[in-house]
Design an enzyme around this catalytic site. Structure first.
Site, PDB file in Angstrom:
ATOM      1  CG  HIS A  56      -1.727  -1.222   1.417  1.00  0.00           C
ATOM      2  ND1 HIS A  56      -1.273  -2.247   2.229  1.00  0.00           N
ATOM      3  CD2 HIS A  56      -2.895  -1.643   0.885  1.00  0.00           C
ATOM      4  CE1 HIS A  56      -2.149  -3.241   2.212  1.00  0.00           C
ATOM      5  NE2 HIS A  56      -3.134  -2.910   1.387  1.00  0.00           N
ATOM      6  CG  ASP A 110      33.479 -33.495  15.438  1.00  0.00           C
ATOM      7  OD1 ASP A 110      34.523 -34.167  15.409  1.00  0.00           O
ATOM      8  OD2 ASP A 110      32.343 -33.991  15.412  1.00  0.00           O
ATOM      9  CG  HIS A 158      34.476 -34.296  11.675  1.00  0.00           C
ATOM     10  ND1 HIS A 158      34.887 -33.196  12.373  1.00  0.00           N
ATOM     11  CD2 HIS A 158      34.155 -33.846  10.431  1.00  0.00           C
ATOM     12  CE1 HIS A 158      34.801 -32.122  11.593  1.00  0.00           C
ATOM     13  NE2 HIS A 158      34.368 -32.486  10.409  1.00  0.00           N
ATOM     14  CG  HIS A 201      36.395 -33.782   6.286  1.00  0.00           C
ATOM     15  ND1 HIS A 201      35.237 -33.544   5.580  1.00  0.00           N
ATOM     16  CD2 HIS A 201      36.270 -33.078   7.451  1.00  0.00           C
ATOM     17  CE1 HIS A 201      34.445 -32.734   6.288  1.00  0.00           C
ATOM     18  NE2 HIS A 201      35.041 -32.459   7.424  1.00  0.00           N
ATOM     19  CG  ASP A 205      31.727 -31.330   7.726  1.00  0.00           C
ATOM     20  OD1 ASP A 205      32.162 -32.380   8.232  1.00  0.00           O
ATOM     21  OD2 ASP A 205      32.410 -30.295   7.627  1.00  0.00           O
TER      22      ASP A 205
HETATM   23  S1  FES Z   1       1.757  -0.681   3.305  1.00  0.00           S
HETATM   24 FE1  FES Z   1       0.200  -2.133   3.638  1.00  0.00          FE
HETATM   25  S2  FES Z   1       1.285  -3.959   4.113  1.00  0.00           S
HETATM   26 FE2  FES Z   1       2.814  -2.465   3.895  1.00  0.00          FE
HETATM   27 FE   LIG Z   2      34.089 -31.217   8.771  1.00  0.00          FE
END
Ligand code: FES
Ligand SMILES: [Fe+2]
Length: 440
Positions: free
Chosen positions: A103, A204, A207, A212, A358
């Protein structure tokens, strides 16, 4: 509010699996953690000029972070107070105002309601504009260029919140010229609970050689011998849990080790180390040359050295969005920064070799809790608990070697504290000292 006192046991070492799955626990996290704790918003260098803005999230709340004409930074919820529409759809940009597409309400850079279409003819000038500003993030502060926000006006200062972690992070934040986060961030979705990657990054080291193994071999960097735990010296480095749930692990002398073409980075570190030693002392010059895996409570992680910077944004108990930047020193030459970006993409980008290792594990660790019986079980991160203690010179609780779970336990202790709903003052009144055992 749900009683969470039985979900984290044995000083952070045992977690109830429901914390990775249950919707009501997740809702309590949004309320007690994400609506209260400081969360990473940006690096100041991403919005250097008046009117520069970016959009991000705190928990599941969308926020706009904007540089004000006076140079300060403000943040507010990216939802129109009229009927709720998203006001800003851009990831980043420069604006004089934010205008809602529905709006046409328009808001200033500070989130104040500036203009209302047909204000005289339709509202008869009766609208109280100050009541319909965009909902502000209660506090926005920065620490050496890193900007954080909290929705909780009663939260401690950012400096107090970071506590000893700030002292450690000065290692790379307090360098001449400071740091930059190079983006735009890579973004991807993982079907895992947000805490799973946080614990992976905070603690970690276990791991790395295993999960890896293939990637480490393929990358052909100095880290390749770790593949399959063949040559993993678990005593090189240490782990740190700082009060407040932050923490990290460090592998000594490995800052540049993941980079296949790391020569220029090693030269850079060698050149800068005397400056860092002079500025910050011997210990932090040592940290400056180490490789870190780290997390800042609740959901920001980084690897100093690799150099990846991550946000794990929750999208429900079983899903996150991952945002990944590259952390560099501002004064680095352009080619070195480019090399950092390339390695980060290859390792921890969306399709990075280590990221995909991961990611698969993180998704399975979460998804297995779908089973009703499964999630009545517990998980265990007690590694190294019998050896952690205090250090004669370093703050926080120190875990011995890179392969332990000291900082994981620190993270879950903090999680439990905030989830209990206790105030910041109550939590602060319970200072936690390290076990009375010296760890060198
Ligand atoms: S102006 Fe109406 S929802 Fe933002
Ligand atoms: Fe990792």
């Amino acid at each position: 509010m749900k009683d969470v006192s039985k979900l984290i046991l044995e000083d952070g070492a045992v977690q109830d699996r429901r914390i990775y799955w249950d919707q009501d626990i997740y809702e309590q996290e949004l309320e007690q953690i994400f609506a209260r704790a400081w969360q990473f918003l940006a690096h100041e260098g991403q919005i250097p000029n008046a009117g520069d803005f970016l959009t991000t999230r705190m928990g599941e709340d969308n926020v706009i972070v904007a540089r004000q004409p006076d140079g300060t930074i403000k943040a507010f919820i990216n939802s129109c107070p009229h009927r709720g529409n998203v006001v800003c759809h851009a990831d980043t940009g420069n604006a004089k105002a934010f205008t809602c597409a529905y709006h046409g309400w328009a808001f200033g850079l500070d989130g104040a309601l500036a203009t209302v279409p047909l204000e005289h003819d339709a509202y008869y000038d009766a609208i109280e504009r100050p009541r319909y500003a965009m909902h502000p993030v209660a506090k926005v502060e920065s620490y050496k260029g890193l900007v954080f926000g909290t929705f909780d006006a009663r939260a401690p200062s950012l400096r107090d919140y970071l506590g000893d972690m700030a002292w450690y992070m000065d290692t790379f934040l307090d360098v001449p010229g400071g740091i930059e986060l190079l983006g735009p961030p890579m973004k991807s979705i993982l079907n895992c609970n947000w805490k799973v990657p946080v614990e992976n990054f905070i603690a970690d080291g276990y791991h790395v050689g295993w999960a890896h193994a293939a990637a480490l071999k393929a990358i052909e960097s100095p880290l390749s011998p770790l593949a399959g735990n063949q040559a993993y010296d678990v005593n090189t480095g240490l782990q740190v849990a700082t009060r407040g749930g932050h923490g990290f692990g460090v592998i000594w002398d490995a800052a540049a080790a993941i980079h296949p073409e790391g020569g220029a980075f090693r030269d850079w570190l060698a050149k800068r180390t005397p400056i860092i030693r002079e500025r910050l002392g011997e210990w932090r010059s040592r940290f400056y040359n180490g490789h870190w895996d780290a997390s800042i409570f609740p959901n920001c992680s980084f690897l100093y050295g690799t150099n990846t910077w991550k946000l794990w944004l929750p999208m429900g108990p079983h899903n996150i969005e991952v945002w990944t930047w590259t952390l560099v020193e501002k004064d680095m030459p352009a080619e070195l920064k480019q090399m950092m970006v390339a390695t980060n993409m290859m390792t921890f980008g969306t399709a990075g070799m280590l990221e995909t290792d991961d990611g698969e594990n993180m998704e399975q660790c979460t998804g297995s809790n779908r089973g009703w019986v499964t999630r009545r079980g517990k998980l265990y991160s007690g590694m190294g608990q019998v050896r952690e203690g205090r250090h004669p010179e370093l703050p926080g609780i120190i875990g011995k070697g890179i392969v332990c779970e000291t900082s994981n336990r620190g993270f879950y202790r903090r999680w439990a504290e905030l989830m209990s709903g206790r105030s910041w003052e109550e939590v602060a009144r319970e200072p936690r000292s390290a076990p009375n055992r010296e760890v060198a």
